[in-house]
Design an enzyme around this catalytic site. Structure first.
Site, PDB file in Angstrom:
ATOM      1  N   THR B 134      49.256  -3.691 -20.210  1.00 23.63           N
ATOM      2  CA  THR B 134      48.659  -2.351 -20.313  1.00 23.63           C
ATOM      3  C   THR B 134      49.695  -1.247 -20.118  1.00 23.63           C
ATOM      4  O   THR B 134      50.540  -1.321 -19.232  1.00 23.63           O
ATOM      5  CB  THR B 134      47.558  -2.213 -19.249  1.00 23.63           C
ATOM      6  OG1 THR B 134      46.567  -3.213 -19.490  1.00 23.63           O
ATOM      7  CG2 THR B 134      46.911  -0.836 -19.298  1.00 23.63           C
ATOM      8  N   SER B 140      43.127  -0.286 -24.282  1.00 23.77           N
ATOM      9  CA  SER B 140      42.428  -1.253 -25.128  1.00 23.77           C
ATOM     10  C   SER B 140      43.232  -1.635 -26.372  1.00 23.77           C
ATOM     11  O   SER B 140      43.173  -2.768 -26.830  1.00 23.77           O
ATOM     12  CB  SER B 140      41.073  -0.671 -25.562  1.00 23.77           C
ATOM     13  OG  SER B 140      40.247  -0.485 -24.432  1.00 23.77           O
ATOM     14  N   GLY B 173      49.174  -5.490 -11.554  1.00 21.76           N
ATOM     15  CA  GLY B 173      49.041  -6.185 -10.282  1.00 21.76           C
ATOM     16  C   GLY B 173      50.340  -6.865  -9.899  1.00 21.76           C
ATOM     17  O   GLY B 173      51.090  -7.331 -10.766  1.00 21.76           O
ATOM     18  N   ARG B 306      13.843  -8.133   7.918  1.00 25.26           N
ATOM     19  CA  ARG B 306      13.752  -6.707   8.212  1.00 25.26           C
ATOM     20  C   ARG B 306      12.337  -6.193   7.955  1.00 25.26           C
ATOM     21  O   ARG B 306      11.783  -6.371   6.877  1.00 25.26           O
ATOM     22  CB  ARG B 306      14.736  -5.949   7.319  1.00 25.26           C
ATOM     23  CG  ARG B 306      14.675  -4.448   7.420  1.00 25.26           C
ATOM     24  CD  ARG B 306      15.362  -3.952   8.660  1.00 25.26           C
ATOM     25  NE  ARG B 306      15.351  -2.491   8.759  1.00 25.26           N
ATOM     26  CZ  ARG B 306      15.921  -1.803   9.744  1.00 25.26           C
ATOM     27  NH1 ARG B 306      16.552  -2.450  10.711  1.00 25.26           N
ATOM     28  NH2 ARG B 306      15.873  -0.496   9.779  1.00 25.26           N
ATOM     29  N   GLY B 396      20.746   1.807   5.129  1.00 24.74           N
ATOM     30  CA  GLY B 396      21.943   2.273   5.816  1.00 24.74           C
ATOM     31  C   GLY B 396      22.885   1.135   6.171  1.00 24.74           C
ATOM     32  O   GLY B 396      24.106   1.280   6.114  1.00 24.74           O
ATOM     33  N   THR B 417      36.069  -3.091 -16.591  1.00 22.27           N
ATOM     34  CA  THR B 417      37.175  -2.468 -17.336  1.00 22.27           C
ATOM     35  C   THR B 417      38.309  -3.444 -17.621  1.00 22.27           C
ATOM     36  O   THR B 417      38.802  -3.524 -18.743  1.00 22.27           O
ATOM     37  CB  THR B 417      37.746  -1.273 -16.523  1.00 22.27           C
ATOM     38  OG1 THR B 417      36.717  -0.292 -16.374  1.00 22.27           O
ATOM     39  CG2 THR B 417      38.949  -0.669 -17.225  1.00 22.27           C
ATOM     40  N   GLU B 419      40.750  -6.859 -18.105  1.00 18.93           N
ATOM     41  CA  GLU B 419      40.621  -7.986 -19.039  1.00 18.93           C
ATOM     42  C   GLU B 419      39.730  -7.603 -20.226  1.00 18.93           C
ATOM     43  O   GLU B 419      39.030  -8.459 -20.787  1.00 18.93           O
ATOM     44  CB  GLU B 419      40.057  -9.234 -18.345  1.00 18.93           C
ATOM     45  CG  GLU B 419      40.895  -9.741 -17.193  1.00 18.93           C
ATOM     46  CD  GLU B 419      42.173 -10.421 -17.644  1.00 18.93           C
ATOM     47  OE1 GLU B 419      42.149 -11.128 -18.661  1.00 18.93           O
ATOM     48  OE2 GLU B 419      43.215 -10.219 -16.991  1.00 18.93           O
ATOM     49  N   ASP B 421      37.823  -3.746 -21.728  1.00 18.15           N
ATOM     50  CA  ASP B 421      36.701  -2.848 -21.467  1.00 18.15           C
ATOM     51  C   ASP B 421      35.431  -3.428 -22.097  1.00 18.15           C
ATOM     52  O   ASP B 421      35.440  -3.918 -23.223  1.00 18.15           O
ATOM     53  CB  ASP B 421      37.020  -1.485 -22.094  1.00 18.15           C
ATOM     54  CG  ASP B 421      35.840  -0.541 -22.034  1.00 18.15           C
ATOM     55  OD1 ASP B 421      35.689   0.137 -21.015  1.00 18.15           O
ATOM     56  OD2 ASP B 421      35.063  -0.510 -23.008  1.00 18.15           O
TER      57      ASP B 421
END
Lengths: 644, 644
Positions: B134, B140, B173, B306, B396, B417, B419, B421
């Site tokens: 990229t 893309s 990365g 809950r 919460g 997004t 690998e 879009d």
């Protein structure tokens, strides 16, 4: 199109509080904007400092009376929240806790002596405080919270106590670091008699910032967003609270323990107390929509310059906004943003009128509470979806903190929960509609309690909330069930489609509730629960309808012809894309034929073409200054264009 | 219901790689789980350390041949990614970059000498690397990226260069901190001739971690999530790269500069190179679904204990999961989770078969690429929505980092997004379907290029991807357009509804493309763009159909009768809630009558009642260990129950 159309649109959207909005744009400079990548500690330090430096012109304290440092303008304080939300959402929430919830509770629930003693310090930001209602075990069902305040006539004080862990106050803003006092909600007990939930003004830290004896304060720890807000947990171990610290506007305890109140019924009294706090919901809904405008402005402007693939038409530059699917996402969201802006403005006006015009009649007050709940739910839900969509529309850039979208998403995410969970609020709306507002405030859940009997429901007569004469004229101008012959952009047709959907859904819910009441007498929970999805749908349809009415009324008020024409197209897109999104219902109930349903999709796509040249104009109309957008991708784009 | 039903469901879902999944559960203990509230620096340090400590049994390197330290099991490496995604998504992505993208590229695009020289170090984690494809200006449209590699026969090396800022490698990365090498994609140029994008193995840092001369490395800075992954930006200033560092499986440069390739066409060659990397997409889709299972497990178990409001039935404890609206959200998402699990398992099996069975035929390879793209898009989209919904369902508590949901949301958010879009991928799917996979890989955008001519499209014959005989039998067993008379839970009816929708959408797209090709000859971009929403809808319908087929086939394979019966109900819910969500389309195209559309909603609600007692069983079947869930609200609940 003339060049200043964005400014003229902005003037329309700015509405009655335009001067306040402009003052915020002028005064809130880059010192106040978000700092991407901060640690939690850094964010808390920064926000704690900045919250005291918000210029008075922004209006965060304008809701208090002038004698205590405010401006007697509650609408202005809501508008101030909206502008702060575009600058930094932690700052907005921090200010909202201090002056909206904490200060607002002292003002609304306290009496003259509380006001004189505390409001000057609160308004000035010298006395920072918390709004301690929610408990770990009781989020939505605040009427049943478990903290106790037992009156002792001997010492003329209350014994404030957290009986077990699930009763600790939780998620409380301003608690973990800055709060010196708290408005604490607790069950008032005098002798053997319980009087329901009341509010007490309680010191929680000494001047050095150390928790006072008997007060244990914990940190809620890391959160998804709102890093600058110090949420915490507070518990009380038999803390003595002076008698005069009861905020006693709605219920008083005499020295000997005699309890008096102008509202006899405990439940009714509690919900009256809550009703005075409706401003919080209105602020959160408005803030959510305001934040969504930042996201849309970033995504639309990025989409106007970003190229994805080279186009086969060699003479043409194709940018993201040219793609039909991209435009469909962004422009329909822009249209919703415009629609909610008008609905929010009308709500703030009506609320301000009720707050400054003395006690509103009960029914009027219920309608406002219902509208506030409904608009809070739909605006926050819409903001969550819109900001998510904008993040994705900006691709990898949208994932970087420097481009603001991650912060907008993470910070607003809890808005669907706080100041009332959206599902609970929509149930409240449904109940308000089903009972004609007669008993809407009887309980927060609206269901599951015997208090609400299906017999109470009646035939539906929809009440129009905006420009009643105009709306009636528009609706009457189209033939009933006027399929095919009626133009798809006839406002009267849109209005009648929205009305019919709401009315039919409500009538269906009534029928089912009545039938359930006959067949499930021994299972009261099921009577309501089996119809829950139906009632929630009706509530949403109601909000859609009042939003369209407000949009229609807002356009009618617009004097600038060019702005008015463009707003008409945007309203067409809002109405038709809303009908399209729910076409399943309209087809199922034969309000649309298959052919007309397809024509609606065609009309939406035509509007997306027509509005294509106006995309940046429309987000320009939101009037968010670049410094508030605070997105690196827009700055880089500006640099590139300047260099050309 | 017997007590070990969750375990038996888990065995079904674990599928072919059950031993690997179990090994991960056994080996990945609390050392590996997320740490809420970390700073970016802390997260990077922790993940950088842990990624090298992942036990071999987990299988992250099992895709490499045994001689280089792997196990020759590419399916296993995808499954390993799914399990890591449930432990810590930063760890998953860091491992995915190192062994999936970087190591995978060296393996798939390099030749024997690269494998021998580099794979042992890469597999062992001694050589950390990046996948530098990229660019800032090209996300893309990777075929058009701008980094250049000019061959110089004099020095027998490539001159690697970033000509301007938009061509810098971005979001990479492993770049900001750990990477020592990078597989860099650049335009190969020899003399005057451009040969398209090729991959080069390039050292970027010295042994001390300093960038090498000519290499500039920046930090992408704070991100929404994945704090433990050091994304960065790399640019090259005329960096010399040795000739043998070209990964030359698909294109070779002789010492004198002579270029050779077994694939003549540049575009075709590039997409063949990309095709070998399809594993990345399959891993991301699987990881997204895996993370969604964590969120669902947390929300369902929380909802089982809950309480919100006191029920009017005094003999009854009402918890969140009892509310119809709550169940509607959670259970339909659980059903989708089951559906995607079967579809993903089948995809991994088919892909593993193609990867280990030698060169697959072209058409088969295209079908796999299309399926991988479609399932990546829908699984990541579904994960984003599901995790968001679970956050809200926990109120919460769902906003606190200690309860995991904020991390799951923020970390997976970029999966829609990276690998590829999702919109671009769905276009790829649409194009694959419209051309019968003949030319699906001709370009990544699928539209906007003259290469795709509307004349290429043909009449549709849907290809079934799973259990063809069974599916055909089920579909044939129901009358065509068999409204009313056919039971709503007939699988054959579900299958034929899904098929008809896909087929009709595709045929409609073909018609509109042909008409457009005649009337918009001078505007090729518009031919496709005007139909974009239609094609995306067709692509989604296709994925829904193959998912339902895989679910149907998976149930057929299930031998445990009790598990099989429950899965049948879950599949009913998946099918009917999918039809309900798109009832607008089915009504518009008269595949549903209004009465039957209402009956579908009734049937969904009936299934929500029937499956109510099985909610915790169903999430138990996901088999996510408590230590991986890592949510304080569940630990507190366990403590409470233990104390009783």
């Amino acid at each position: 199109m003339t060049d200043d159309l964005p400014n003229r649109l902005r003037e329309v959207l700015d509405g009655r509080w335009a001067p306040l909005r402009q003052a915020a744009r002028d005064k809130l400079d880059d010192r106040f904007v978000t700092v991407p990548g901060e640690t939690g500690e850094q964010a808390r330090e920064r926000i704690s400092r900045l919250v005291r430096q918000i210029p008075a012109e922004v209006g965060v304290t304008s809701g208090f009376p002038a004698e205590f440092g405010g401006a007697g303008d509650p609408g202005g304080s809501i508008v101030a929240t909206e502008t702060l939300a575009q600058v930094d959402l932690s700052l907005m929430v921090k200010a909202g806790v201090q002056w909206g919830l904490f200060g607002g509770a002292v003002f609304s629930l306290g009496t003259r002596r509380h006001h004189e003693a505390w409001l000057p310090g609160i308004v000035a930001g010298d006395v920072m405080g918390c709004f301690a209602m929610t408990e770990t075990g009781h989020g939505s069902d605040v009427q049943r919270l478990r903290t106790t305040a037992v009156y002792d006539p001997g010492t003329q004080s209350f014994d404030l106590h957290t009986p077990y862990e699930a009763a600790r106050k939780d998620y409380i803003g301003n608690a973990a670091r800055d709060g010196r006092m708290a408005v604490v909600f607790a069950q008032l007990i005098v002798g053997e008699r319980r009087h329901g939930v009341h509010a007490f003004l309680v010191p929680i830290r000494d001047d050095g910032g150390r928790p006072l004896p008997g007060v244990t304060i914990g940190d809620a720890g890391a959160k998804a967003g709102l890093l600058g807000v110090d949420n915490g947990r507070i518990s009380f171990d038999h803390v003595r609270v002076d008698r005069d610290m009861l905020l006693d506007r709605y219920g008083q305890v005499a020295p000997d323990g005699t309890y008096t109140s102008s509202i006899e019924n405990d439940t009714r009294r509690f919900f009256t107390m809550l009703g005075t706090l409706v401003r919080g919901r209105v602020s959160v809904g408005g803030a959510a929509s305001a934040a969504a405008k930042n996201a849309l402005t970033i995504a639309v402007r990025y989409g106007e310059t970003r190229r994805q693939f080279t186009a086969p038409d060699s003479d043409r530059e194709v940018v993201l906004n040219d793609y039909l699917a991209h435009r469909r996402k962004l422009l329909t969201a822009v249209a919703r943003s415009y629609a909610y802006t008008f609905a929010q403005e009308l709500l703030v006006r009506d609320l301000a009128g009720a707050l400054t015009g003395g006690e509103a009649e009960d029914r009027r007050q219920r309608e406002l509470e219902t509208r506030a709940a409904g608009l809070k739910a739909l605006q926050t839900q819409n903001a969550t979806r819109t900001i998510q969509m904008c993040r994705e529309a900006c691709g990898g850039a949208g994932y970087l903190a420097e481009n603001r979208l991650p912060g907008l998403k993470a910070d607003t995410d809890v808005f669907t929960t706080f100041e009332g969970d959206n599902t609970v609020l929509l149930q409240l709306v449904g109940k308000g509609l089903l009972t004609g507002y007669r008993d809407a405030f009887g309980s927060l859940d609206g269901w599951g309690r015997a208090a609400f009997a299906a017999e109470q429901v009646r035939e539906m007569v929809l009440e129009r909330t905006a420009a009643r004469t105009l709306i009636a004229r528009l609706v009457d101008a189209v033939p009933k069930r006027g399929d095919a012959s009626v133009g798809l952009t006839e406002r009267g047709w849109h209005l009648s489609m929205f009305e019919e959907r709401e009315k039919h859904l409500l009538e269906g819910a009534v029928r089912r509730l009545r039938r359930g009441a006959e067949t499930k007498r021994d299972r009261p929970f099921d009577i309501f629960n089996d119809v829950q999805d139906h009632v929630l749908e009706a509530a949403q349809a109601h909000v859609h309808r009042i939003v369209l009415e407000a949009f229609t009324a807002g356009i009618e008020e617009t004097t600038d012809a060019e702005a008015k024409a463009l707003l008409g197209k945007v309203c067409d897109l809002y109405a038709l894309s809303t009908i399209e999104a729910d076409k399943g219902w309209f087809l199922e109930h034969e309000r649309l034929t298959p052919a007309r349903a397809k024509a609606v999709t065609g009309a939406v796509n035509d509007l997306l073409d027509e509005l294509r040249p106006h995309m940046t104009t429309l987000v320009g109309g939101f009037g968010v200054p670049d410094v508030w957008l605070n997105a690196a991708i827009l700055r880089e784009e500006a640099d590139r264009q300047a260099a050309m």
